[in-house]
Design a protein around this motif. Structure first.
Motif, mmCIF file in Angstrom:
data_model
loop_
_atom_site.group_PDB
_atom_site.id
_atom_site.type_symbol
_atom_site.label_atom_id
_atom_site.label_comp_id
_atom_site.label_asym_id
_atom_site.label_seq_id
_atom_site.Cartn_x
_atom_site.Cartn_y
_atom_site.Cartn_z
ATOM 1 N N ASN A 109 0.824 -1.215 0.000
ATOM 2 C CA ASN A 109 0.000 0.000 0.000
ATOM 3 C C ASN A 109 0.855 1.259 0.000
ATOM 4 O OD1 ASN A 109 -2.314 -1.526 -0.015
ATOM 5 N ND2 ASN A 109 -2.763 -1.258 2.157
ATOM 6 N N ASP A 110 1.960 1.235 0.743
ATOM 7 C CA ASP A 110 2.871 2.372 0.699
ATOM 8 C C ASP A 110 3.467 2.535 -0.693
ATOM 9 O OD1 ASP A 110 2.693 3.502 3.244
ATOM 10 O OD2 ASP A 110 4.157 2.135 4.094
ATOM 11 N N LEU A 111 3.884 1.449 -1.298
ATOM 12 C CA LEU A 111 4.466 1.525 -2.637
ATOM 13 C C LEU A 111 3.447 2.046 -3.649
ATOM 14 C CD1 LEU A 111 6.801 1.081 -4.557
ATOM 15 C CD2 LEU A 111 6.154 -1.338 -4.716
ATOM 16 N N ALA A 112 2.201 1.646 -3.499
ATOM 17 C CA ALA A 112 1.156 2.141 -4.399
ATOM 18 C C ALA A 112 1.022 3.661 -4.296
ATOM 19 C CB ALA A 112 -0.172 1.472 -4.071
ATOM 20 N N GLN A 113 1.106 4.198 -3.093
ATOM 21 C CA GLN A 113 1.029 5.646 -2.925
ATOM 22 C C GLN A 113 2.286 6.341 -3.439
ATOM 23 O OE1 GLN A 113 -0.297 7.020 0.979
ATOM 24 N NE2 GLN A 113 -1.332 5.077 1.325
ATOM 25 N N ILE A 114 3.440 5.700 -3.257
ATOM 26 C CA ILE A 114 4.685 6.284 -3.745
ATOM 27 C C ILE A 114 4.657 6.424 -5.260
ATOM 28 C CG2 ILE A 114 7.184 5.906 -3.958
ATOM 29 C CD1 ILE A 114 7.027 4.486 -1.199
ATOM 30 N N LEU A 115 4.068 5.468 -5.956
ATOM 31 C CA LEU A 115 3.924 5.564 -7.412
ATOM 32 C C LEU A 115 3.315 6.899 -7.816
ATOM 33 C CD1 LEU A 115 2.525 2.179 -8.812
ATOM 34 C CD2 LEU A 115 4.503 3.423 -9.679
ATOM 35 N N TRP A 116 2.232 7.239 -7.184
ATOM 36 C CA TRP A 116 1.491 8.462 -7.505
ATOM 37 C C TRP A 116 2.286 9.700 -7.106
ATOM 38 C CZ3 TRP A 116 -2.326 10.542 -10.178
ATOM 39 C CH2 TRP A 116 -2.951 11.705 -9.741
ATOM 40 N N VAL A 117 2.812 9.709 -5.884
ATOM 41 C CA VAL A 117 3.526 10.875 -5.387
ATOM 42 C C VAL A 117 4.796 11.144 -6.180
ATOM 43 C CG1 VAL A 117 4.789 11.768 -3.385
ATOM 44 C CG2 VAL A 117 2.565 10.683 -3.062
ATOM 45 N N ALA A 118 5.513 10.079 -6.540
ATOM 46 C CA ALA A 118 6.763 10.247 -7.275
ATOM 47 C C ALA A 118 6.537 10.929 -8.611
ATOM 48 C CB ALA A 118 7.440 8.892 -7.484
ATOM 49 N N GLY A 119 5.389 10.662 -9.232
ATOM 50 C CA GLY A 119 5.090 11.269 -10.519
ATOM 51 C C GLY A 119 4.860 12.762 -10.458
ATOM 52 N N TRP A 120 4.583 13.311 -9.267
ATOM 53 C CA TRP A 120 4.363 14.751 -9.116
ATOM 54 C C TRP A 120 5.521 15.441 -8.411
ATOM 55 C CZ3 TRP A 120 1.024 15.744 -12.491
ATOM 56 C CH2 TRP A 120 -0.141 14.992 -12.650
ATOM 57 N N ARG A 121 6.092 14.792 -7.413
ATOM 58 C CA ARG A 121 7.075 15.468 -6.567
ATOM 59 C C ARG A 121 8.524 15.083 -6.879
ATOM 60 N NH1 ARG A 121 4.022 14.506 -0.728
ATOM 61 N NH2 ARG A 121 2.105 15.659 -1.235
ATOM 62 N N ASP A 177 16.203 8.573 2.813
ATOM 63 C CA ASP A 177 16.172 10.021 3.043
ATOM 64 C C ASP A 177 15.490 10.773 1.910
ATOM 65 O OD1 ASP A 177 18.530 8.590 4.157
ATOM 66 O OD2 ASP A 177 18.855 10.468 5.229
ATOM 67 N N ARG A 178 15.818 10.419 0.661
ATOM 68 C CA ARG A 178 15.222 11.124 -0.485
ATOM 69 C C ARG A 178 13.715 10.936 -0.515
ATOM 70 N NH1 ARG A 178 18.815 10.156 -5.998
ATOM 71 N NH2 ARG A 178 20.712 11.246 -5.316
ATOM 72 N N LEU A 179 13.275 9.726 -0.199
ATOM 73 C CA LEU A 179 11.842 9.442 -0.183
ATOM 74 C C LEU A 179 11.117 10.422 0.728
ATOM 75 C CD1 LEU A 179 9.522 7.335 -0.913
ATOM 76 C CD2 LEU A 179 10.106 6.258 1.273
ATOM 77 N N LYS A 180 11.690 10.665 1.890
ATOM 78 C CA LYS A 180 11.046 11.527 2.878
ATOM 79 C C LYS A 180 11.280 13.007 2.591
ATOM 80 C CE LYS A 180 11.278 8.108 6.580
ATOM 81 N NZ LYS A 180 11.801 7.797 7.926
ATOM 82 N N ARG A 181 12.489 13.338 2.155
ATOM 83 C CA ARG A 181 12.830 14.746 1.986
ATOM 84 C C ARG A 181 12.288 15.317 0.672
ATOM 85 N NH1 ARG A 181 17.788 14.066 2.085
ATOM 86 N NH2 ARG A 181 18.242 14.230 -0.135
ATOM 87 N N GLU A 182 12.550 14.645 -0.438
ATOM 88 C CA GLU A 182 12.171 15.185 -1.743
ATOM 89 C C GLU A 182 10.734 14.847 -2.115
ATOM 90 O OE1 GLU A 182 14.984 14.279 -4.799
ATOM 91 O OE2 GLU A 182 16.712 14.902 -3.608
ATOM 92 N N LEU A 183 10.321 13.614 -1.849
ATOM 93 C CA LEU A 183 8.940 13.236 -2.170
ATOM 94 C C LEU A 183 7.978 13.588 -1.037
ATOM 95 C CD1 LEU A 183 9.360 9.750 -3.898
ATOM 96 C CD2 LEU A 183 9.547 12.047 -4.866
ATOM 97 N N ARG A 184 8.538 13.960 0.119
ATOM 98 C CA ARG A 184 7.741 14.328 1.299
ATOM 99 C C ARG A 184 6.723 13.227 1.611
ATOM 100 N NH1 ARG A 184 7.525 18.590 -2.044
ATOM 101 N NH2 ARG A 184 5.255 18.598 -2.242
ATOM 102 N N PHE A 185 7.212 12.001 1.570
ATOM 103 C CA PHE A 185 6.325 10.860 1.764
ATOM 104 C C PHE A 185 6.394 10.370 3.208
ATOM 105 C CE2 PHE A 185 4.951 6.442 1.625
ATOM 106 C CZ PHE A 185 3.783 6.558 0.892
#
Length: 321
Positions: free
Chosen positions: A205-217, A279-287
């Motif tokens: 479920n986290d990976l599914a949300q990361i898919l969407w967020v990564a495409g914008w952020r 770190d990048r996941l949290k800092r740049e994607l703000r996930f």
């Protein structure tokens, strides 16, 4: 204006993302197996049955979307990735068809879709349990990982030519439906703690949300570790699942004895040890991870309820219920 997403490979993670976004996103999905079409059509998605190994079947793939999620794996053999080459050619051709013609004409579709490519943390090979950043060099040790590196390079070249791409390097995916239950029921051994490898995980479920967020952020050309906060020794992971499900912990054997008993896929997991920084996941994607560790799932009350209601003789049936 409706957001449009093209999914290349309609597997479990992409379907989870689509279910969460179906009310505000129009999906097109490319599937190889027509049997997967029903679940997508139930969400209102438009299904394209195509095979990334057959160039002619890709004619209907379009680039007139806002995001493209490439979740399909590379080819099953070799160390290059012809599937990515065919997909990129199909997208370029579609983009050329979609360009507005004539002065003053406007087109309401995105002509440079934001590409999200699902890769694997296996591109790093074995790092002896050391922490790994996305900027560290890749060193694949299996043909499967080498094909992922080849695909990543093609997408990096795509970004250098003006495309927009981010790469998600994904470790072991788990969920309530994706736990090593069969392994535990068989009594497969784990490696002695002092010889064990470090594994990384991400909830589906986290990976599914990361898919969407990564495409914008995400930042184009970048790689991101889609991993949780707590790498674990493989044996500790198996023990944690066994404890949560009320199953016996796996017996421990020397590393070589275990490797002789498992297939090549599991052997690659057991012989490669690394810790992924996120770190990048949290800092740049703000996930923000919903499941920062595997214990966030395994500590849920549902597992205790199932343990109490199931006898060991019917563990496999109760666990999957």
């Amino acid at each position: 204006m409706t957001v449009r997403v093209l999914v290349v490979g309609g597997g479990d993670v992409a379907l989870r993302a689509a279910r969460a976004l179906a009310s505000r996103v129009q999906f097109w999905v490319v599937v190889r197996d027509p049997a997967k079409s029903a679940a997508w059509r139930a969400l209102g998605a438009r299904v394209i049955v195509a095979d990334l190994d057959l160039w002619r079947s890709l004619a209907r793939i379009g680039a007139a979307v806002d995001q493209v999620w490439v979740t399909a794996p590379p080819a099953g053999n070799g160390v290059i990735d012809p599937r990515t080459r065919r997909l990129q050619a199909a997208l370029r051709r579609s983009t050329a068809r979609s360009k507005p013609r004539g002065p003053g004409r406007r087109h309401h579709f995105a002509l440079r879709p934001r590409m999200v490519y699902l890769s694997t943390s296996g591109v790093y090979g074995d790092r002896g349990g050391a922490w790994v950043r996305e900027s560290d060099p890749v060193a694949p040790q299996t043909a499967r990982a080498a094909r992922r590196v080849a695909a990543e390079r093609l997408w990096r070249d795509w970004a250098k030519r003006g495309g927009w791409v981010v790469r998600l390097r994904v470790p072991g995916i788990y969920s309530a439906e994706r736990l090593p239950v069969a392994r535990l029921l068989r009594g497969d051994p784990a490696i002695h703690e002092e010889e064990d490898s470090i594994s990384n995980h991400i909830h589906a479920n986290d990976l599914a949300q990361i898919l969407w967020v990564a495409g914008w952020r995400g930042k184009t050309g970048r790689a991101y570790h889609a991993a949780d906060d707590q790498p674990l020794p493989m044996g500790a992971w198996f023990d944690a699942v066994a404890d949560a499900l009320g199953l016996p912990r796996p017996p421990r054997l020397p590393r070589q004895a275990v490797l002789e008993r498992v297939g090549p896929m599991m052997a690659s997991f057991l012989t490669e040890s690394r810790r992924l920084r996120n770190d990048r996941l949290k800092r740049e994607l703000r996930f923000r991870l919903r499941y920062p560790t595997v214990f966030a799932l395994l500590a849920q009350p549902i597992w205790k309820e199932r343990r109490e209601s199931c006898s060991m003789a019917s563990s496999s049936r109760c666990i999957s219920s």
